[in-house]
Design a protein around this motif. Structure first.
Motif, mmCIF file in Angstrom:
data_model
loop_
_atom_site.group_PDB
_atom_site.id
_atom_site.type_symbol
_atom_site.label_atom_id
_atom_site.label_comp_id
_atom_site.label_asym_id
_atom_site.label_seq_id
_atom_site.Cartn_x
_atom_site.Cartn_y
_atom_site.Cartn_z
ATOM 1 N N HIS A 3 0.844 -1.188 0.000
ATOM 2 C CA HIS A 3 0.000 0.000 0.000
ATOM 3 C C HIS A 3 0.882 1.243 0.000
ATOM 4 O O HIS A 3 2.076 1.193 0.296
ATOM 5 N N ASP A 4 0.257 2.365 -0.325
ATOM 6 C CA ASP A 4 1.012 3.611 -0.366
ATOM 7 C C ASP A 4 1.451 4.034 1.031
ATOM 8 O O ASP A 4 0.912 3.585 2.045
ATOM 9 N N THR A 31 6.373 1.677 -3.641
ATOM 10 C CA THR A 31 4.979 2.081 -3.516
ATOM 11 C C THR A 31 4.812 3.525 -3.974
ATOM 12 O O THR A 31 5.772 4.185 -4.365
ATOM 13 N N ASP A 98 -5.344 2.338 5.593
ATOM 14 C CA ASP A 98 -4.970 1.308 4.618
ATOM 15 C C ASP A 98 -3.551 1.508 4.093
ATOM 16 O O ASP A 98 -3.182 0.940 3.057
ATOM 17 N N ASP A 100 0.776 1.554 4.332
ATOM 18 C CA ASP A 100 1.867 0.812 4.946
ATOM 19 C C ASP A 100 2.443 1.570 6.127
ATOM 20 O O ASP A 100 2.894 0.978 7.111
#
Length: 319
Positions: A3-4, A31, A98, A100
């Motif tokens: 995830h971003d 990412t 959501d 990282d």
């Protein structure tokens, strides 16, 4: 699927340093980067607002300038910007749900370095379900690397070895999320991991007098027992070293390319850890607690790390 990484910006120098650190981390992880600025209308115009601007227009400008700066330094990075009309803490927590990683900036404390945590940072760190990294103002890409030789060009900085990652480890409840975060950070930087554990040997109980004594005055403090015997200290050190070795064994096997140095020291954990982080590229500490709505008070060691470590500090929540 990765995830971003999310970074919060507010127009300050420390937030911009955090945005650039987050961009570098996104490149290491492969990412994208989401740059978030939260704003909400005030009953009266704040003093920083120019006379010819609205609060929304000012917020848009702050976000635009931060994104422009990061894009100029990291042209190949996928960057998205998010302007959120919401209270800052709620907006950052929602954006990071959501992600990282969530990255925030903190003001440095002058020549002593370290962080000055504002109420926003403190509440976000205490409530986030995702790891949070705090980056102090003035931090640059070169600071993550070992000192380069004279005459090195800026584009050669990434080729200079990274500074080591330092992990503060407790042995009573070693946490997989915390340990894996530190090993993964060291692997991505192709650098070493220094694991630091501090313990205190319990004092021996004071001898019981054979003749009853009058109770001491209320104002006097109860005397401490005698210091532990040398043999007891040696045994305690051996036991702690064995526990640390056992906790790290599966992670050494999972990350065989990461050089690991474990240091077990008798002393105050906060003092030992901050001292060990001098010259590090990243310090990793944990935060216990699962009630992300109410938040969790930071422990003494994490609190000391956030206020006194000069390098970026990653706070990893765990049960």
């Amino acid at each position: 699927m990765p995830h971003d990484i999310v970074v919060g910006v507010d127009g300050t120098a420390e937030a911009l340093a955090a945005a650039h650190w987050a961009a570098q981390e996104a490149q290491r992880r492969g990412t994208g980067l989401s740059v978030v600025h939260a704003w909400h209308p005030h009953p009266h115009p704040p003093p920083y607002l120019p006379l010819d601007s609205t609060e929304r227009a000012w917020a848009e400008q702050l976000l635009r300038e931060a994104v422009r700066s990061v894009r100029a330094a990291h042209p190949g990075l996928r960057i998205t910007d998010r302007l959120v009309r919401e209270a800052t803490v709620a907006a950052l927590l929602a954006a990071a749900a959501d992600a990282d990683l969530l990255v925030l900036g903190s003001r440095g404390l002058g020549a002593l370095g370290g962080f000055l945590m504002g109420s926003v940072s403190q509440r976000v760190v205490g409530r986030s379900s995702r790891p949070v990294v705090l980056v102090r103002a003035g931090r640059s890409a070169a600071d993550e690397h070992l000192p380069a030789t004279d005459g090195v060009a800026p584009e050669e900085i990434p080729e200079t070895p990274y500074r080591q990652v330092v992990l503060g480890l407790q042995t009573d409840r070693p946490c997989d999320e915390l340990i894996e975060f530190a090993f993964d950070a060291a692997r991505r930087r192709d650098t070493g991991l220094r694991v630091v554990h501090a313990f205190r040997t319990p004092l021996r109980p004071a001898p019981v007098p054979s003749v009853p004594l009058a109770p001491p005055p209320l104002a006097s403090a109860a005397p401490e027992g005698p210091p532990p015997a040398p043999r007891a200290r040696a045994q305690a050190l051996a036991d702690e070293e064995h526990t640390v070795t056992a906790a790290l064994r599966p992670w050494r096997e999972k990350y065989p390319t990461v050089p690991v140095t474990a240091t077990v020291t008798e002393g105050r954990a906060a003092v030992v850890l901050v001292r060990a982080a001098q010259g590090a590229g990243l310090l990793v500490v944990g935060r216990r607690g699962t009630d992300h709505r109410a938040g969790t008070p930071l422990g003494a060691v994490t609190h000391a790390a956030l206020h006194h470590a000069a390098c970026p500090v990653a706070v990893v929540p765990h049960d």
